[in-house]
Design a protein around this motif. Structure first.
Motif, short mmCIF file in Angstrom:
data_model
loop_
_atom_site.label_atom_id
_atom_site.label_comp_id
_atom_site.label_asym_id
_atom_site.label_seq_id
_atom_site.Cartn_x
_atom_site.Cartn_y
_atom_site.Cartn_z
N GLY A 16 -6.33 0.21 -0.16
CA GLY A 16 -6.02 0.73 0.98
C GLY A 16 -5.39 2.23 0.50
N PRO A 33 -10.44 2.84 9.30
CA PRO A 33 -10.40 1.58 9.00
C PRO A 33 -10.69 1.06 7.43
CG PRO A 33 -12.47 1.90 9.79
CD PRO A 33 -11.76 3.11 9.94
N SER A 92 -3.64 4.95 8.50
CA SER A 92 -3.86 3.65 8.97
C SER A 92 -4.26 3.76 10.49
CB SER A 92 -2.92 2.67 8.59
OG SER A 92 -1.77 3.20 9.40
N ARG A 93 -3.86 4.64 11.16
CA ARG A 93 -4.16 4.50 12.66
C ARG A 93 -5.65 5.36 12.77
NH1 ARG A 93 1.53 6.55 14.95
NH2 ARG A 93 0.40 5.73 17.00
N ASP A 152 -0.26 8.90 6.12
CA ASP A 152 -0.68 7.56 6.49
C ASP A 152 -1.48 7.69 7.61
OD1 ASP A 152 -0.61 5.03 8.06
OD2 ASP A 152 1.67 4.96 8.09
N GLU A 193 0.91 -1.04 -0.09
CA GLU A 193 -0.07 0.09 0.03
C GLU A 193 0.87 1.33 0.02
OE1 GLU A 193 -2.63 -0.86 3.33
OE2 GLU A 193 -3.95 -1.88 2.06
N LYS A 194 1.81 1.30 0.69
CA LYS A 194 2.75 2.37 0.72
C LYS A 194 3.37 2.77 -0.76
CE LYS A 194 6.80 4.41 2.77
NZ LYS A 194 7.74 4.24 4.04
N ALA A 199 -8.68 3.00 4.73
CA ALA A 199 -7.60 2.95 4.09
C ALA A 199 -6.19 3.17 4.62
CB ALA A 199 -7.80 4.29 3.05
N SER A 200 -5.26 2.69 4.24
CA SER A 200 -4.11 2.99 5.01
C SER A 200 -3.18 4.40 4.65
CB SER A 200 -2.97 2.00 4.55
OG SER A 200 -3.46 0.73 4.94
N TYR A 201 -3.55 4.70 3.34
CA TYR A 201 -2.97 5.94 2.74
C TYR A 201 -4.18 6.73 2.11
CZ TYR A 201 1.53 4.02 3.94
OH TYR A 201 2.64 3.71 4.63
#
Length: 116
Positions: free
Chosen positions: A84, A32, A28-29, A26, A3-4, A34-36
């Motif tokens: 993601g 829920p 992700s935190r 980023d 994903e990165k 997507a990561s980016y």
């Protein structure tokens, strides 16, 4: 492709196609879904629609999957869902008005400061 790597790939394609103020976050935190996020500004409606289509096509050619393209150029915000990685493309006035960069950045900073 991770994903990165996909986010970096999308940012590079946007840069090649003359998008401006490109940032990769980023998320992700804080979400829920997507990561980016990749956020960029385009100069006009025509470019907004064309670049969304071209970047989606290039992601698929590189082995990625496009789940959906949401929004229309005349709405001044088009979202490309690459799993993601969510790519947000704005016209300049729309990006300033919606302030997604600030909203997401603020949530990331609050999360990081709570954990420190």
């Amino acid at each position: 492709m991770t994903e990165k790597e996909l986010a970096e790939f999308a940012a590079n394609r946007l840069d090649e196609h003359k998008a401006e103020n490109i940032i990769t976050m980023d998320v992700s935190r804080i979400t829920p879904f997507a990561s980016y996020y990749v956020i960029a500004t385009l100069q006009n409606e025509r470019a907004l629609g064309a670049i969304a289509d071209v970047v989606a096509e290039e992601i698929e050619k590189a082995g990625g999957t496009i789940r959906a393209i949401e929004g229309k150029p005349e709405t001044a915000w088009v979202l490309v869902d690459a799993g993601g990685v969510i790519i947000h493309l704005f016209l300049e006035w729309s990006r300033k008005e919606i302030k997604l960069d600030d909203l997401v950045g603020e949530r990331i900073n609050k999360l990081v400061s709570k954990e420190a």
